[in-house]
Design a protein around this motif. Structure first.
Motif, PDB file in Angstrom:
ATOM      1  N   THR A  21       0.835  -1.200   0.000  1.00 49.20           N
ATOM      2  CA  THR A  21       0.000   0.000   0.000  1.00 49.20           C
ATOM      3  C   THR A  21       0.869   1.249   0.000  1.00 49.20           C
ATOM      4  O   THR A  21       0.627   2.188  -0.768  1.00 49.20           O
ATOM      5  CB  THR A  21      -0.945   0.000   1.215  1.00 49.20           C
ATOM      6  N   SER A  24       2.659   1.786  -3.369  1.00 46.24           N
ATOM      7  CA  SER A  24       1.828   2.214  -4.494  1.00 46.24           C
ATOM      8  C   SER A  24       1.708   3.731  -4.578  1.00 46.24           C
ATOM      9  O   SER A  24       1.363   4.272  -5.630  1.00 46.24           O
ATOM     10  CB  SER A  24       0.440   1.579  -4.408  1.00 46.24           C
ATOM     11  N   ILE A  55      -2.863   7.714   1.652  1.00 45.99           N
ATOM     12  CA  ILE A  55      -2.442   6.342   1.374  1.00 45.99           C
ATOM     13  C   ILE A  55      -1.340   5.916   2.338  1.00 45.99           C
ATOM     14  O   ILE A  55      -1.347   4.794   2.846  1.00 45.99           O
ATOM     15  CB  ILE A  55      -2.007   6.198  -0.097  1.00 45.99           C
ATOM     16  N   ALA A  59      -1.407   2.935   5.098  1.00 40.44           N
ATOM     17  CA  ALA A  59      -0.384   1.902   5.187  1.00 40.44           C
ATOM     18  C   ALA A  59       0.119   1.755   6.623  1.00 40.44           C
ATOM     19  O   ALA A  59       0.324   0.632   7.100  1.00 40.44           O
ATOM     20  CB  ALA A  59       0.777   2.227   4.249  1.00 40.44           C
ATOM     21  N   GLY A  88      -8.495   0.352   3.239  1.00 40.40           N
ATOM     22  CA  GLY A  88      -8.660   0.048   1.820  1.00 40.40           C
ATOM     23  C   GLY A  88      -9.607   1.018   1.140  1.00 40.40           C
ATOM     24  O   GLY A  88      -9.345   1.493   0.027  1.00 40.40           O
ATOM     25  N   VAL A  91      -7.785   4.319   0.650  1.00 39.24           N
ATOM     26  CA  VAL A  91      -6.858   4.267  -0.491  1.00 39.24           C
ATOM     27  C   VAL A  91      -7.632   4.454  -1.798  1.00 39.24           C
ATOM     28  O   VAL A  91      -7.244   5.258  -2.654  1.00 39.24           O
ATOM     29  CB  VAL A  91      -6.067   2.942  -0.496  1.00 39.24           C
ATOM     30  N   ALA A 132      -2.854   1.632  -7.393  1.00 39.30           N
ATOM     31  CA  ALA A 132      -3.244   1.979  -6.022  1.00 39.30           C
ATOM     32  C   ALA A 132      -4.704   1.625  -5.752  1.00 39.30           C
ATOM     33  O   ALA A 132      -5.050   1.158  -4.657  1.00 39.30           O
ATOM     34  CB  ALA A 132      -3.004   3.467  -5.764  1.00 39.30           C
ATOM     35  N   VAL A 135      -4.776  -2.058  -5.185  1.00 37.26           N
ATOM     36  CA  VAL A 135      -4.228  -2.379  -3.864  1.00 37.26           C
ATOM     37  C   VAL A 135      -5.255  -2.079  -2.774  1.00 37.26           C
ATOM     38  O   VAL A 135      -5.426  -2.853  -1.828  1.00 37.26           O
ATOM     39  CB  VAL A 135      -2.910  -1.601  -3.622  1.00 37.26           C
ATOM     40  N   GLY A 136      -5.966  -0.966  -2.902  1.00 36.94           N
ATOM     41  CA  GLY A 136      -7.030  -0.644  -1.936  1.00 36.94           C
ATOM     42  C   GLY A 136      -8.115  -1.700  -1.935  1.00 36.94           C
ATOM     43  O   GLY A 136      -8.625  -2.084  -0.872  1.00 36.94           O
ATOM     44  N   ASP A 139      -6.867  -4.625  -0.084  1.00 38.28           N
ATOM     45  CA  ASP A 139      -6.929  -4.356   1.359  1.00 38.28           C
ATOM     46  C   ASP A 139      -8.321  -4.681   1.911  1.00 38.28           C
ATOM     47  O   ASP A 139      -8.451  -5.299   2.968  1.00 38.28           O
ATOM     48  CB  ASP A 139      -6.595  -2.888   1.659  1.00 38.28           C
TER      49      ASP A 139
END
Length: 189
Positions: A21, A24, A55, A59, A88, A91, A132, A135-136, A139
């Motif tokens: 996270t 990214s 972000i 993290a 998440g 993000v 990103a 990735v969120g 999460d």
């Protein structure tokens, strides 16, 4: 699978997610140009941390949640899962906000680097904001997995909790024994 292995696997997963996270947001998300009084037109690279600082905060929160996974009980696991899911969502929301209006997102960075908040050219986006967002979403999925996986875990260990031993009756009154009893939390009276 033992509960200890499950907790360890969850903690490692959350620690890795915290790193991914954070990573990214580090690369260049946008490029544009601005004008300065002395140099004229300059190219400006805008990192994800500049336009979506939430972000990195997410993290750090996921990192703390990963560390807490091994220490908390049943209710604490739900709190950890909610925190990870919220991170998440944060993000995804901050990234979508930056992508929805990139010119407004990069304007403060352009103003800081050039002294003028006016863009001299279009804003080009890299693939990193899309990464990103993915990735969120991962999460949030990890938070759901944590809820399902933690049902099989046992409660937290009582190894480091204070134990209370019954106080031994004093045979003769002794000032030192009274003070020692008070130090242990017993009332010698």
């Amino acid at each position: 699978m033992s509960s200890r292995a499950g907790r360890g696997r969850a903690a490692v997963l959350l620690l890795v997610l915290a790193g991914v996270t954070a990573l990214s947001a580090v690369p260049v998300w946008f490029t544009t140009s601005g004008t300065t009084a002395l140099a004229g037109s300059v190219d400006i690279s805008v990192h994800g941390t500049d336009v979506a600082p939430g972000i990195l905060a997410a993290a750090v929160a996921i990192l703390a949640a990963g560390l807490a996974t091994g220490l908390v009980g049943r209710v604490g696991r739900w709190v950890v899962a909610v925190v990870v899911a919220g991170c998440g969502v944060l993000v995804v929301a901050t990234t979508v906000s930056a992508l929805s209006d990139p010119a407004a997102a990069v304007a403060p960075v352009v103003a800081a680097q050039t002294g003028i908040g006016h863009l001299a050219g279009p804003v080009a986006s890299s693939a990193w904001p899309t990464i990103a967002i993915a990735v969120g979403a991962v999460d949030v999925l990890a938070a759901g997995w944590l809820v399902v996986a933690s049902r099989r875990w046992s409660g937290p260990t009582r190894r480091y909790q204070a134990t209370t031993a019954p106080a031994a009756p004093a045979a003769t009154p002794d000032e030192r024994a009274d003070w020692d009893a008070l130090s242990r939390g017993d009332d010698p009276s």
